[in-house]
Write an enzyme that holds these catalytic residues in place. Structure first.
Site, mmCIF file in Angstrom:
data_model
loop_
_atom_site.group_PDB
_atom_site.id
_atom_site.type_symbol
_atom_site.label_atom_id
_atom_site.label_comp_id
_atom_site.label_asym_id
_atom_site.label_seq_id
_atom_site.Cartn_x
_atom_site.Cartn_y
_atom_site.Cartn_z
ATOM 1 N N ALA A 78 -1.833 -5.878 -1.852
ATOM 2 C CA ALA A 78 -1.152 -6.963 -1.146
ATOM 3 C C ALA A 78 -1.896 -8.276 -1.368
ATOM 4 C CB ALA A 78 -1.093 -6.654 0.350
ATOM 5 N N VAL A 79 -1.150 -9.303 -1.695
ATOM 6 C CA VAL A 79 -1.684 -10.664 -1.784
ATOM 7 C C VAL A 79 -0.796 -11.529 -0.895
ATOM 8 C CG1 VAL A 79 -2.102 -12.654 -3.281
ATOM 9 C CG2 VAL A 79 -2.591 -10.341 -4.112
ATOM 10 N N GLU A 111 2.849 4.544 -6.443
ATOM 11 C CA GLU A 111 4.303 4.397 -6.409
ATOM 12 C C GLU A 111 4.608 2.923 -6.215
ATOM 13 O OE1 GLU A 111 3.022 6.676 -4.010
ATOM 14 O OE2 GLU A 111 3.570 8.561 -4.956
ATOM 15 N N ASN A 116 10.727 -3.857 -8.062
ATOM 16 C CA ASN A 116 9.615 -4.802 -7.952
ATOM 17 C C ASN A 116 9.048 -5.113 -9.340
ATOM 18 O OD1 ASN A 116 7.379 -6.318 -7.295
ATOM 19 N ND2 ASN A 116 6.769 -5.026 -5.590
ATOM 20 N N TYR A 123 0.990 -3.943 -13.086
ATOM 21 C CA TYR A 123 0.392 -2.628 -13.350
ATOM 22 C C TYR A 123 0.403 -2.304 -14.841
ATOM 23 C CZ TYR A 123 0.950 -2.169 -8.298
ATOM 24 O OH TYR A 123 0.890 -2.377 -6.948
#
Length: 181
Positions: A78-79, A111, A116, A123
């Site tokens: 999370a950012v 996952e 997204n 990734y």
């Protein structure tokens, strides 16, 4: 342009209010205070944070993985929305993979929502490959999750990749006036 310092460190119970604030901003309350406390207390969990000491939001990002046998299962990246697209997500993925490698784990998995595209692209920059799909995985809307996989964390070639990524991330952060200390 002056650069601002960033600090990457393991999160502790003292960071819980900042963790919950970031969770709320990014996920709308994915995990509870008790859930994060369990992560912090577990010897099989690594919860890392990126801090900017001179920012109004001191915890800018966080990442977590569980050590399961020889696997690092990444559970959260999370950012804060105000700080996205500045290289902080890359720094978090790098730190999670380096920590997993340092713990002698052999592979990483996660996952991600099939829609997204920004996260999937991030990734893939680190070599993650799609290994499968979990149908209707996300309870909020029934969306599928892609299962991404990265192996060979203990191979000499992975150590070379870590160095390459470190250099790439430093350059990306500098473009956004950040410096990792």
């Amino acid at each position: 342009m002056l650069s601002s310092n960033l600090k990457l460190k393991s999160l502790t119970s003292e960071d819980l209010s900042a963790i919950l604030e970031l969770d709320q901003a990014c996920f709308g309350g994915l995990w509870t205070l008790e859930g994060y406390q369990r992560e912090l207390d577990s010897p099989n969990s690594d919860l890392l944070g990126i801090f900017a000491p001179h920012s109004s939001k001191t915890l800018l990002g966080m990442g977590c993985f569980w050590s399961i046998l020889e696997e690092a299962h990444i559970t959260i990246v999370a950012v804060h929305p105000q700080y996205q697209r500045q290289g902080l997500g890359q720094a978090l993925i790098y730190a999670l993979l380096k920590t997993a490698s340092d713990r002698n784990l052999e592979l990483a998995t996660l996952e991600v929502r099939a829609s997204n595209e920004a996260a999937i692209s991030l990734y893939q920059k680190f070599g993650f490959k799609t290994a499968g799909r979990r149908r209707r995985y996300y309870q909020d809307n029934g969306e599928d999750a892609l299962i991404l996989w990265l192996s060979d964390l203990q191979q000499p070639s992975f150590m070379e990749k870590l160095q390459h990524w470190h250099n790439m991330i430093e350059a990306q952060l500098q473009k956004s006036a950040w410096q990792l200390i």
